[in-house]
Scaffold this motif. Structure first.
Motif: not given
Length: 174
Positions: A143-159
């Motif tokens: 499996v090749a993957y990455y976590v989208d940087p937008k995750i830090v902008e979403d208030p539901a996933t920020k932390g």
């Protein structure tokens, strides 16, 4: 003075046919909804890498399960990876058929917490692909993957500091 209410039988037939049609369409529509929104931990499939890599790391835990009707050893090559958000990483899963017969299998996946599914981008995956594993054979799936940087902008996933990617292996019925 009571009025009687008459329903045209044609409308009932149309209603029943419509309900049957919706019941058949509900599975692909729900699948589409999950893929678009990441609902239920559904990860996203992409063919391009992130253009942005943040200087912030996130832990990715890997989990593998098999259905009770399989005598397989299914496990990730490592249980934990720490990657920069936006950075491409790969993980290998090892599958061993401990049965005396070849077996056709398929895997499904999800993320935990479920809300992060829309930010977990897979470049390469073995999920939903039928595989035939011979007796005592060991296969390696990547499996090749990455976590989208937008995750830090979403208030539901920020932390969010940790994501679990979980795979389940099932027998394919002919």
């Amino acid at each position: 003075m009571s009025k009687t209410f008459k329903i045209n039988p044609k409308y009932l037939v149309v209603l029943v046919i419509g309900m049957i049609g919706l019941s058949f369409a509900s599975v692909p529509l729900y699948d589409l909804f999950c893929r678009v929104t990441g609902f239920g931990g559904t990860t996203q499939k992409t063919n391009k890498e992130s253009k942005v890599v943040l200087d912030k790391k996130i832990k990715i835990r890997f989990d593998a399960n098999t259905s009770p009707d399989l005598s397989f050893n299914f496990k990730p090559a490592k249980n934990l990876s720490e990657v920069k958000i936006g950075e491409v990483d790969t993980i290998k899963f090892l599958v061993e058929n401990q049965q005396s017969e070849p077996e056709k299998v398929i895997s499904t996946f999800n993320t935990s917490p479920p809300i992060v599914g829309k930010y977990f981008q897979k470049l390469q995956c073995f999920c939903f692909e039928k595989q035939t594993i011979k007796p005592n054979e060991i296969k390696e799936f990547t499996v090749a993957y990455y976590v989208d940087p937008k995750i830090v902008e979403d208030p539901a996933t920020k932390g969010t500091s940790e994501i679990t990617l979980s795979y389940s292996l099932f027998k394919v019925k002919d």
